[in-house]
Design a protein around this motif. Structure first.
Motif, PDB file in Angstrom:
ATOM      1  N   SER A  96       0.809  -1.220   0.000  1.00 29.51           N
ATOM      2  CA  SER A  96       0.000   0.000   0.000  1.00 29.51           C
ATOM      3  C   SER A  96       0.840   1.267   0.000  1.00 29.51           C
ATOM      4  CB  SER A  96      -0.944   0.014   1.209  1.00 29.51           C
ATOM      5  OG  SER A  96      -0.217   0.144   2.409  1.00 29.51           O
ATOM      6  N   LYS A  97       2.170   1.121   0.075  1.00 27.17           N
ATOM      7  CA  LYS A  97       3.026   2.313   0.062  1.00 27.17           C
ATOM      8  C   LYS A  97       2.882   3.066  -1.255  1.00 27.17           C
ATOM      9  CE  LYS A  97       6.368   0.734   3.470  1.00 27.17           C
ATOM     10  NZ  LYS A  97       7.746   0.255   3.718  1.00 27.17           N
ATOM     11  N   THR A  98       2.751   2.327  -2.340  1.00 18.74           N
ATOM     12  CA  THR A  98       2.366   2.928  -3.607  1.00 18.74           C
ATOM     13  C   THR A  98       0.867   2.729  -3.739  1.00 18.74           C
ATOM     14  OG1 THR A  98       4.473   2.423  -4.647  1.00 18.74           O
ATOM     15  CG2 THR A  98       2.613   2.841  -6.101  1.00 18.74           C
ATOM     16  N   ILE A  99       0.119   3.816  -3.877  1.00 18.74           N
ATOM     17  CA  ILE A  99      -1.336   3.722  -3.892  1.00 18.74           C
ATOM     18  C   ILE A  99      -1.787   3.188  -5.242  1.00 18.74           C
ATOM     19  CG2 ILE A  99      -3.499   4.989  -3.616  1.00 18.74           C
ATOM     20  CD1 ILE A  99      -1.963   6.987  -1.917  1.00 18.74           C
ATOM     21  N   HIS A 100      -2.133   1.946  -5.295  1.00 15.73           N
ATOM     22  CA  HIS A 100      -2.534   1.317  -6.547  1.00 15.73           C
ATOM     23  C   HIS A 100      -3.959   1.691  -6.935  1.00 15.73           C
ATOM     24  CE1 HIS A 100       1.044  -1.192  -6.787  1.00 15.73           C
ATOM     25  NE2 HIS A 100       0.917  -1.386  -5.496  1.00 15.73           N
ATOM     26  N   ASP A 101      -4.768   1.953  -5.940  1.00 15.53           N
ATOM     27  CA  ASP A 101      -6.176   2.211  -6.224  1.00 15.53           C
ATOM     28  C   ASP A 101      -6.755   2.987  -5.051  1.00 15.53           C
ATOM     29  OD1 ASP A 101      -9.120   0.989  -5.595  1.00 15.53           O
ATOM     30  OD2 ASP A 101      -8.827   1.339  -7.735  1.00 15.53           O
ATOM     31  N   SER A 102      -7.300   4.155  -5.338  1.00 13.68           N
ATOM     32  CA  SER A 102      -7.753   5.026  -4.249  1.00 13.68           C
ATOM     33  C   SER A 102      -8.900   4.405  -3.451  1.00 13.68           C
ATOM     34  CB  SER A 102      -8.182   6.388  -4.802  1.00 13.68           C
ATOM     35  OG  SER A 102      -9.206   6.238  -5.762  1.00 13.68           O
ATOM     36  N   GLU A 103      -9.800   3.659  -4.127  1.00 13.85           N
ATOM     37  CA  GLU A 103     -10.904   3.024  -3.421  1.00 13.85           C
ATOM     38  C   GLU A 103     -10.392   1.953  -2.465  1.00 13.85           C
ATOM     39  OE1 GLU A 103     -13.811   4.259  -3.804  1.00 13.85           O
ATOM     40  OE2 GLU A 103     -13.468   5.476  -5.588  1.00 13.85           O
ATOM     41  N   LEU A 104      -9.454   1.154  -2.946  1.00 13.58           N
ATOM     42  CA  LEU A 104      -8.878   0.104  -2.106  1.00 13.58           C
ATOM     43  C   LEU A 104      -8.080   0.702  -0.960  1.00 13.58           C
ATOM     44  CD1 LEU A 104      -8.384  -2.889  -1.588  1.00 13.58           C
ATOM     45  CD2 LEU A 104      -6.422  -2.764  -3.136  1.00 13.58           C
ATOM     46  N   GLN A 105      -7.370   1.789  -1.254  1.00 15.52           N
ATOM     47  CA  GLN A 105      -6.569   2.439  -0.209  1.00 15.52           C
ATOM     48  C   GLN A 105      -7.458   2.899   0.944  1.00 15.52           C
ATOM     49  OE1 GLN A 105      -3.436   2.426  -0.070  1.00 15.52           O
ATOM     50  NE2 GLN A 105      -2.937   3.855   1.553  1.00 15.52           N
ATOM     51  N   LEU A 106      -8.626   3.448   0.628  1.00 14.80           N
ATOM     52  CA  LEU A 106      -9.546   3.867   1.687  1.00 14.80           C
ATOM     53  C   LEU A 106     -10.086   2.672   2.458  1.00 14.80           C
ATOM     54  CD1 LEU A 106     -11.590   6.817   0.150  1.00 14.80           C
ATOM     55  CD2 LEU A 106     -10.026   6.895   2.080  1.00 14.80           C
ATOM     56  N   LEU A 107     -10.359   1.578   1.758  1.00 12.11           N
ATOM     57  CA  LEU A 107     -10.813   0.362   2.448  1.00 12.11           C
ATOM     58  C   LEU A 107      -9.753  -0.124   3.430  1.00 12.11           C
ATOM     59  CD1 LEU A 107     -12.705  -2.012  -0.029  1.00 12.11           C
ATOM     60  CD2 LEU A 107     -13.570  -0.949   2.057  1.00 12.11           C
ATOM     61  N   ILE A 108      -8.491  -0.045   3.025  1.00  9.96           N
ATOM     62  CA  ILE A 108      -7.398  -0.444   3.918  1.00  9.96           C
ATOM     63  C   ILE A 108      -7.400   0.430   5.161  1.00  9.96           C
ATOM     64  CG2 ILE A 108      -4.880  -0.523   4.184  1.00  9.96           C
ATOM     65  CD1 ILE A 108      -4.745  -1.236   1.177  1.00  9.96           C
ATOM     66  N   LYS A 109      -7.514   1.740   4.963  1.00 12.02           N
ATOM     67  CA  LYS A 109      -7.484   2.661   6.099  1.00 12.02           C
ATOM     68  C   LYS A 109      -8.681   2.447   7.019  1.00 12.02           C
ATOM     69  CE  LYS A 109      -4.709   6.205   3.787  1.00 12.02           C
ATOM     70  NZ  LYS A 109      -3.540   6.005   4.656  1.00 12.02           N
ATOM     71  N   ILE A 110      -9.840   2.143   6.448  1.00 14.09           N
ATOM     72  CA  ILE A 110     -11.025   1.857   7.273  1.00 14.09           C
ATOM     73  C   ILE A 110     -10.826   0.554   8.048  1.00 14.09           C
ATOM     74  CG2 ILE A 110     -13.494   1.297   7.201  1.00 14.09           C
ATOM     75  CD1 ILE A 110     -13.613   3.152   4.674  1.00 14.09           C
ATOM     76  N   HIS A 111     -10.259  -0.462   7.390  1.00 16.91           N
ATOM     77  CA  HIS A 111     -10.005  -1.738   8.061  1.00 16.91           C
ATOM     78  C   HIS A 111      -8.931  -1.630   9.145  1.00 16.91           C
ATOM     79  CE1 HIS A 111     -12.502  -3.719   5.046  1.00 16.91           C
ATOM     80  NE2 HIS A 111     -12.430  -4.807   5.785  1.00 16.91           N
ATOM     81  N   MET A 112      -8.152  -0.560   9.113  1.00 15.73           N
ATOM     82  CA  MET A 112      -7.174  -0.357  10.182  1.00 15.73           C
ATOM     83  C   MET A 112      -7.866  -0.183  11.534  1.00 15.73           C
ATOM     84  SD  MET A 112      -4.058  -0.607   9.169  1.00 15.73           S
ATOM     85  CE  MET A 112      -3.290   0.092  10.629  1.00 15.73           C
ATOM     86  N   ILE A 113      -9.093   0.330  11.535  1.00 10.71           N
ATOM     87  CA  ILE A 113      -9.849   0.440  12.793  1.00 10.71           C
ATOM     88  C   ILE A 113     -10.024  -0.946  13.388  1.00 10.71           C
ATOM     89  CG2 ILE A 113     -12.036   1.137  13.854  1.00 10.71           C
ATOM     90  CD1 ILE A 113     -12.400   3.061  11.421  1.00 10.71           C
TER      91      ILE A 113
END
Length: 421
Positions: A96-113
């Motif tokens: 995720s260090k290189t943002i491959h997909d903005s939608e997926l990146q947000l899902l990752i950040k939400i799943h961090m909770i």
């Protein structure tokens, strides 16, 4: 594409103001509209902003990245192996260090909770919630589903059950609009069952527990089946259907034993203890609760739950010898190092100690100045109703009727809060 939210999150993480990021590229007002999802910028603007932030955007996500992320998402849903979850997160963090997909990146950040909650970092989970609040208005339906669900998980863990129920219900509202896997739907149904049960909304708790149980039976998830049977047992106990309560508790115990789930086994004994107190079989209730009290693997929280139940019941039945023995035992587990963590148990044990030993001045001071205010602050309306009634009766017995009326009103208020959903 949710590029505005990604830009905003990275700007905030790098402690940049909108003015600093926009400088030399676009106006501040235009950047604000991008970040809030009101404008879709052209590719050149995106490139310039991302270059300044030191990030890359590539919406053509490769399959291997997607697989790694989905594996991690699924582990967060199904696994209790913390090391496995942490290890998979390292892989996710790397890709995720290189943002491959903005939608997926947000899902990752939400799943961090959910990730922080899984590994026991509740404070970091709250920090992640606060980090995402400003961009939550730009989330798509799938992101909103997880956003509300994981907020519900957080509030459930910190025992703010009103907030938890509100978030879970909001999450459930998105299910008809999404193509979610069955295990994901079953998980939110189970979460709702537990939360409705905590609110003593028996009919709703039963309905959701049965729906979740139907799925878990099909996939032979015995631990979750056991948890669903526990919820159903609690529901049947509350409506005084003791036979069905016992049946569900026994099923829960058998399933927990088949998976060697010690925590669930002990939880079954705890609820069996409560049930036998309701049935008036004190000896059998204490027998179940003593299994927890005498188990070295049981958490101190569960042991204190068990012993305070015995103390309260012994006081009510005027078995003061038993109550005194248990008070001494319970206080021996608490010290200056752990007392604050288990404060409600400490206050509850002291409450009955002062009553039994007729230390009425200490009882009144504890209840009026500490325990009742604490329960109000925690919004623990079930305990508040119970102990406000105890204090009201005390004031009534010593003919302080005005004080008694105040606490009887608090009892009524607490019951209304329990039943207001």
């Amino acid at each position: 594409m949710n590029i505005g939210a990604i830009i905003k999150l990275n700007r905030i993480n790098q402690n940049l103001t909108q003015e600093e990021l926009a400088d030399g590229i676009i106006s501040i007002s235009y950047l604000s509209k991008i970040e809030n999802g009101k404008i879709e910028p052209n590719e050149e603007v995106i490139k310039l902003l991302c270059r300044k932030l030191g990030i890359q955007i590539n919406n053509q996500i490769d399959d291997s990245t997607k697989v790694i992320c989905n594996e991690w998402f699924h582990l967060l849903l199904t696994s209790s192996n913390i090391e496995e979850i942490k290890q998979k997160y390292q892989e996710v963090n790397e890709v995720s260090k290189t943002i491959h997909d903005s939608e997926l990146q947000l899902l990752i950040k939400i799943h961090m909770i959910r990730y922080y909650l899984k590994i026991g970092e509740t404070t970091k989970a709250l920090e992640q919630i606060n980090n995402l609040k400003d961009v939550s208005g730009t989330f798509n339906n799938l992101q909103k589903y997880y956003w509300y669900k994981f907020n519900g998980n957080y509030y459930s863990i910190v025992e703010e059950e009103n907030e938890a129920l509100q978030k879970y219900v909001l999450s459930e509202d998105f299910i008809p609009h999404l193509d979610l896997p069955e295990d994901e739907i079953a998980d939110i149904l189970y979460s709702l069952a537990v939360t409705y049960s905590k609110h003593r909304l028996t009919s709703e708790a039963q309905s959701y527990a049965n729906r979740a149980l139907e799925y878990y039976r099909q996939v032979y998830n015995f631990s979750r089946c056991a948890e669903c049977h526990l919820v159903l047992g609690i529901c049947y106990r509350r409506i005084n259907n003791h036979d069905k309560a016992v049946k569900n508790y026994q099923l829960a115990k058998q399933l927990a034993e088949s998976t060697k789930n010690k925590k669930l086994i002990l939880l079954t004994h705890l609820n069996m203890g409560y049930l036998y107190f309701v049935k008036g079989d004190t000896a059998k209730a204490i027998q179940h609760l003593d299994i927890i009290i005498n188990d070295e693997d049981a958490s101190l929280h569960d042991r204190l739950l068990s012993i305070t139940s015995i103390i309260g019941e012994s006081y009510s039945s005027k078995n003061f010898i038993e109550a005194k023995k248990r008070i001494t035992q319970g206080l021996s587990w608490l010290n200056d190092q752990n007392k604050d963590k288990y404060l409600p148990f400490y206050y509850e044990i002291l409450t009955f100690k002062y009553l039994i030993y007729q230390e009425y001045e200490n009882f009144e001071m504890l209840m009026v100045n500490k325990f009742i205010p604490y329960l109000k602050e925690q919004k623990d309306y079930a305990k508040l109703a119970e102990h406000a009634e105890l204090l009201g009766k005390y004031f009534e017995d010593i003919h302080k009727y005005k004080n008694a009326a105040t606490y009887y009103k608090l009892v009524n208020f607490s019951y209304k809060q329990i039943n207001r959903f």
